[in-house]
Design a protein around this motif. Structure first.
Motif, mmCIF file in Angstrom:
data_model
loop_
_atom_site.group_PDB
_atom_site.id
_atom_site.type_symbol
_atom_site.label_atom_id
_atom_site.label_comp_id
_atom_site.label_asym_id
_atom_site.label_seq_id
_atom_site.Cartn_x
_atom_site.Cartn_y
_atom_site.Cartn_z
ATOM 1 N N MET A 1 13.815 -76.009 -26.569
ATOM 2 C CA MET A 1 12.614 -76.700 -26.154
ATOM 3 C C MET A 1 12.936 -77.744 -25.084
ATOM 4 N N ASP A 2 14.137 -78.291 -25.117
ATOM 5 C CA ASP A 2 14.510 -79.266 -24.091
ATOM 6 C C ASP A 2 14.542 -78.619 -22.710
ATOM 7 N N ARG A 3 14.896 -77.346 -22.656
ATOM 8 C CA ARG A 3 14.904 -76.648 -21.370
ATOM 9 C C ARG A 3 13.491 -76.480 -20.813
ATOM 10 N N MET A 4 12.506 -76.332 -21.685
ATOM 11 C CA MET A 4 11.130 -76.201 -21.202
ATOM 12 C C MET A 4 10.646 -77.490 -20.552
ATOM 13 N N PHE A 5 11.087 -78.628 -21.067
ATOM 14 C CA PHE A 5 10.720 -79.889 -20.436
ATOM 15 C C PHE A 5 11.404 -80.015 -19.072
ATOM 16 N N ARG A 6 12.597 -79.479 -18.951
ATOM 17 C CA ARG A 6 13.256 -79.481 -17.639
ATOM 18 C C ARG A 6 12.562 -78.529 -16.671
ATOM 19 N N VAL A 7 12.043 -77.417 -17.190
ATOM 20 C CA VAL A 7 11.257 -76.507 -16.345
ATOM 21 C C VAL A 7 9.976 -77.195 -15.896
ATOM 22 N N LEU A 8 9.319 -77.922 -16.794
ATOM 23 C CA LEU A 8 8.132 -78.688 -16.412
ATOM 24 C C LEU A 8 8.477 -79.738 -15.365
ATOM 25 N N ALA A 9 9.636 -80.366 -15.495
ATOM 26 C CA ALA A 9 10.074 -81.342 -14.496
ATOM 27 C C ALA A 9 10.277 -80.668 -13.144
ATOM 28 N N PHE A 10 10.843 -79.474 -13.144
ATOM 29 C CA PHE A 10 11.032 -78.745 -11.896
ATOM 30 C C PHE A 10 9.703 -78.480 -11.208
ATOM 31 N N TRP A 11 8.723 -77.969 -11.974
ATOM 32 C CA TRP A 11 7.445 -77.616 -11.358
ATOM 33 C C TRP A 11 6.648 -78.843 -10.936
ATOM 34 N N THR A 12 6.685 -79.911 -11.710
ATOM 35 C CA THR A 12 5.993 -81.115 -11.257
ATOM 36 C C THR A 12 6.702 -81.714 -10.048
ATOM 37 N N GLY A 13 8.015 -81.533 -9.941
ATOM 38 C CA GLY A 13 8.731 -81.953 -8.745
ATOM 39 C C GLY A 13 8.304 -81.150 -7.525
ATOM 40 N N ILE A 14 8.108 -79.841 -7.702
ATOM 41 C CA ILE A 14 7.609 -79.001 -6.614
ATOM 42 C C ILE A 14 6.219 -79.477 -6.183
ATOM 43 N N PHE A 15 5.360 -79.780 -7.155
ATOM 44 C CA PHE A 15 4.028 -80.286 -6.842
ATOM 45 C C PHE A 15 4.117 -81.617 -6.094
ATOM 46 N N ALA A 16 5.035 -82.480 -6.503
ATOM 47 C CA ALA A 16 5.188 -83.773 -5.831
ATOM 48 C C ALA A 16 5.574 -83.581 -4.367
ATOM 49 N N VAL A 17 6.486 -82.663 -4.097
ATOM 50 C CA VAL A 17 6.899 -82.400 -2.717
ATOM 51 C C VAL A 17 5.744 -81.809 -1.914
ATOM 52 N N MET A 18 4.998 -80.886 -2.515
ATOM 53 C CA MET A 18 3.880 -80.267 -1.797
ATOM 54 C C MET A 18 2.758 -81.274 -1.534
ATOM 55 N N PHE A 19 2.476 -82.140 -2.513
ATOM 56 C CA PHE A 19 1.475 -83.176 -2.292
ATOM 57 C C PHE A 19 1.926 -84.138 -1.191
ATOM 58 N N TYR A 20 3.209 -84.461 -1.173
ATOM 59 C CA TYR A 20 3.740 -85.346 -0.135
ATOM 60 C C TYR A 20 3.625 -84.696 1.245
ATOM 61 N N ALA A 21 3.935 -83.402 1.308
ATOM 62 C CA ALA A 21 3.823 -82.681 2.581
ATOM 63 C C ALA A 21 2.376 -82.601 3.051
ATOM 64 N N GLY A 22 1.449 -82.578 2.116
ATOM 65 C CA GLY A 22 0.035 -82.538 2.453
ATOM 66 C C GLY A 22 -0.580 -83.909 2.655
ATOM 67 N N ASP A 23 0.240 -84.958 2.693
ATOM 68 C CA ASP A 23 -0.202 -86.337 2.906
ATOM 69 C C ASP A 23 -1.174 -86.805 1.824
ATOM 70 N N MET A 24 -0.876 -86.440 0.574
ATOM 71 C CA MET A 24 -1.666 -86.872 -0.578
ATOM 72 C C MET A 24 -0.765 -87.763 -1.435
ATOM 73 N N MET A 25 -0.640 -89.011 -1.028
ATOM 74 C CA MET A 25 0.359 -89.898 -1.613
ATOM 75 C C MET A 25 0.098 -90.218 -3.084
#
Length: 81
Positions: A1-25
């Motif tokens: 289950m700890d790995r699933m939280f790391r997978v969630l961290a990966f995907w929210t990190g991807i979202f953070a980068v995409m939001f940053y690229a889209g100028d949605m601070m």
């Protein structure tokens, strides 16, 4: 289950980068905070039951926040600026 939280961290990190690229601070910072939360919880080595409780609590807080935002803050429109 700890790995699933790391997978969630990966995907929210991807979202953070995409939001940053889209100028949605604001959305980028929110996703970055979620990434830090999921990454921290992912390395705590808790029991399966505790991971489920944490995830249930996260979903509850998310739904309360989303309902508040969509009911009281969001201005309905059809893409007009």
């Amino acid at each position: 289950m700890d790995r699933m939280f790391r997978v969630l961290a990966f995907w929210t990190g991807i979202f953070a980068v995409m939001f940053y690229a889209g100028d949605m601070m604001e959305a980028s910072l929110l996703s970055l905070a979620q990434t830090a939360f999921f990454l921290t919880v992912g390395y705590l080595k808790l029991s399966e039951r505790m991971y489920v409780y944490i995830f249930f609590s996260y979903l509850t807080v998310f739904m309360i926040g989303f309902t508040y935002y969509s009911s009281f803050i969001l201005v309905p429109s059809f893409g007009g600026h």
